[in-house]
Write a protein that holds these residues in place. Structure first.
Motif, PDB file in Angstrom:
ATOM      1  N   TYR A 216       0.819  -1.211   0.000  1.00 49.27           N
ATOM      2  CA  TYR A 216       0.000   0.000   0.000  1.00 49.27           C
ATOM      3  C   TYR A 216       0.857   1.267   0.000  1.00 49.27           C
ATOM      4  CZ  TYR A 216      -4.397  -2.481   0.586  1.00 49.27           C
ATOM      5  OH  TYR A 216      -5.493  -3.274   0.376  1.00 49.27           O
ATOM      6  N   ILE A 217       2.029   1.205   0.633  1.00 53.44           N
ATOM      7  CA  ILE A 217       2.945   2.343   0.556  1.00 53.44           C
ATOM      8  C   ILE A 217       3.375   2.564  -0.888  1.00 53.44           C
ATOM      9  CG2 ILE A 217       5.248   3.163   1.197  1.00 53.44           C
ATOM     10  CD1 ILE A 217       4.842   1.747   3.895  1.00 53.44           C
ATOM     11  N   THR A 220       0.529   4.059  -2.838  1.00 58.35           N
ATOM     12  CA  THR A 220       0.352   5.487  -2.575  1.00 58.35           C
ATOM     13  C   THR A 220       1.340   6.319  -3.379  1.00 58.35           C
ATOM     14  OG1 THR A 220      -0.388   4.971  -0.331  1.00 58.35           O
ATOM     15  CG2 THR A 220       0.286   7.236  -0.767  1.00 58.35           C
ATOM     16  N   SER A 223       0.457   5.973  -7.138  1.00 59.02           N
ATOM     17  CA  SER A 223      -0.801   6.613  -7.533  1.00 59.02           C
ATOM     18  C   SER A 223      -0.583   8.099  -7.774  1.00 59.02           C
ATOM     19  CB  SER A 223      -1.873   6.392  -6.464  1.00 59.02           C
ATOM     20  OG  SER A 223      -1.531   7.048  -5.253  1.00 59.02           O
ATOM     21  N   SER A 276      -6.224  13.659  -6.860  1.00 59.00           N
ATOM     22  CA  SER A 276      -5.047  12.937  -6.374  1.00 59.00           C
ATOM     23  C   SER A 276      -5.110  12.766  -4.860  1.00 59.00           C
ATOM     24  CB  SER A 276      -3.768  13.679  -6.761  1.00 59.00           C
ATOM     25  OG  SER A 276      -3.633  13.767  -8.161  1.00 59.00           O
ATOM     26  N   THR A 280      -4.987   9.313  -2.674  1.00 60.28           N
ATOM     27  CA  THR A 280      -4.003   9.164  -1.602  1.00 60.28           C
ATOM     28  C   THR A 280      -4.683   8.846  -0.276  1.00 60.28           C
ATOM     29  OG1 THR A 280      -2.572  10.769  -2.724  1.00 60.28           O
ATOM     30  CG2 THR A 280      -2.080  10.272  -0.431  1.00 60.28           C
ATOM     31  N   TYR A 282      -7.505   7.355   0.131  1.00 59.57           N
ATOM     32  CA  TYR A 282      -8.021   5.980   0.053  1.00 59.57           C
ATOM     33  C   TYR A 282      -6.929   4.968   0.390  1.00 59.57           C
ATOM     34  CZ  TYR A 282      -9.537   1.604  -2.105  1.00 59.57           C
ATOM     35  OH  TYR A 282      -9.839   0.295  -2.338  1.00 59.57           O
ATOM     36  N   PHE A 283      -5.738   5.143  -0.222  1.00 53.42           N
ATOM     37  CA  PHE A 283      -4.659   4.197   0.026  1.00 53.42           C
ATOM     38  C   PHE A 283      -4.131   4.317   1.455  1.00 53.42           C
ATOM     39  CE2 PHE A 283      -4.131   4.240  -4.725  1.00 53.42           C
ATOM     40  CZ  PHE A 283      -4.496   2.914  -4.894  1.00 53.42           C
ATOM     41  N   PHE A 284      -4.150   5.519   2.041  1.00 51.05           N
ATOM     42  CA  PHE A 284      -3.729   5.670   3.424  1.00 51.05           C
ATOM     43  C   PHE A 284      -4.698   4.959   4.373  1.00 51.05           C
ATOM     44  CE2 PHE A 284      -0.675   9.168   2.501  1.00 51.05           C
ATOM     45  CZ  PHE A 284       0.367   8.686   3.288  1.00 51.05           C
ATOM     46  N   LEU A 287      -3.800   1.397   4.113  1.00 48.93           N
ATOM     47  CA  LEU A 287      -2.548   1.169   4.825  1.00 48.93           C
ATOM     48  C   LEU A 287      -2.782   1.114   6.325  1.00 48.93           C
ATOM     49  CD1 LEU A 287       0.552   1.005   4.955  1.00 48.93           C
ATOM     50  CD2 LEU A 287       0.606   3.501   4.820  1.00 48.93           C
TER      51      LEU A 287
END
Length: 298
Positions: A216-217, A220, A223, A276, A280, A282-284, A287
């Motif tokens: 996931y890092i 991020t 992305s 963007s 970001t 969403y991915f955080f 994570l």
């Protein structure tokens, strides 16, 4: 205030603060202001003509903008998933290597060392209709009887850009996932084998949950890179043919400099930045959830 002197840390940081304000903060404020104006490069006085949210309203009804946004999301979705799968495979192969692992890690990082402009030129040459390596290889192997117009056909050009993006950035996933594999304790894997778990079950329920935060890092980071992809697309196709590979930032560049509509372009840029930020965030969240799961299970 008599006899007052600024603290030493502030004095030491002052040059950096001045430079940061000059090259980052001032341009950001100016671009935000111009997004609310009718600013055109050919009419400098238009910078002072305020039009409110008219540029943003125009963007929301601009089919061309949303088409570029859709292509950007499509590129981001396909590229991230393929890069993660290929990076995971590379990382697991390198982690299993019994000798020469340092050399393999160095080789794996080579694509990251090339600038996007150089990668664009490399793949533009490789996918050239007449002298490109890809067409020559396919024809030599008898897989194609004629040259394939990779950069002329819209769908094929998009695939060529996708290949260039994946080649240049798969190593980001590979390096971060490999770091997770090397940091992973071996006892849970050995316990899973003793309990009779198959290799797939060991990977699915033991290895993957541990390395998920590392993936996931990487997602991020990538992305953000793909969401503002510009260099490779600009060099390979310049948004063509017929705007079939136009992405958000190539559209913004063309609107700002070719069409001279700087106010509209800045409004597009801020909408793209907000999108963007959404990806970001969403991915955080993913994570954070993965870290919580690891903390609970490990």
């Amino acid at each position: 205030m008599k006899g007052w002197r600024p603290p030493a840390p502030f004095i030491l940081l002052l040059p950096a603060i001045v430079v940061l304000a000059a090259v980052v903060i001032v341009p950001l404020v100016l671009s935000l202001y111009s997004s609310f104006t009718a600013f055109r490069l050919t009419q400098p006085a238009s910078l002072y003509t305020l039009i409110g949210f008219r540029n943003y309203q125009r963007i929301l009804t601009d089919i061309e903008f949303w088409a570029a946004f859709g292509r950007t999301v499509l590129l981001l979705t396909i590229a991230l998933n393929l890069e993660m799968l290929l990076g995971l495979g590379l990382a697991m192969l390198v982690e299993k290597a019994t000798s020469g692992q340092r050399l393999l890690r160095t080789i794996m990082m080579f694509p990251m060392m090339f600038s996007p402009i150089l990668v664009g030129f490399q793949f533009k040459f490789m996918f050239n209709d007449n002298i490109g390596l890809v067409n020559n290889t396919l024809q030599s192997l008898g897989l194609s009887s004629q040259a394939i117009p990779w950069l002329i056909d819209g769908t094929l050009a998009f695939i060529a850009i996708l290949v260039a993006e994946i080649w240049s950035s798969t190593s980001v996933f590979a390096i971060l996932i490999l770091a997770g594999l090397l940091a992973m304790p071996k006892e849970p894997i050995e316990a899973a084998r003793v309990d009779g778990c198959t290799p797939w079950q060991t990977f699915r329920y033991v290895t993957w949950p541990f390395i998920m935060p590392f993936a996931y890092i990487a997602m991020t980071i990538r992305s953000l890179d793909v969401a503002r992809a510009y260099d490779i697309v600009k060099i390979m196709t310049d948004g063509g043919p017929a705007k079939r590979t136009e992405l958000l930032w190539t559209l913004i560049s063309r609107t700002a400099y070719a069409d001279a509509r700087m106010g509209v372009a800045n409004a597009m840029a801020y909408v793209a930045i907000l999108l963007s930020i959404v990806f970001t965030a969403y991915f955080f969240r993913k994570l954070s959830a993965a870290r919580t799961q690891i903390a609970a299970e490990w």
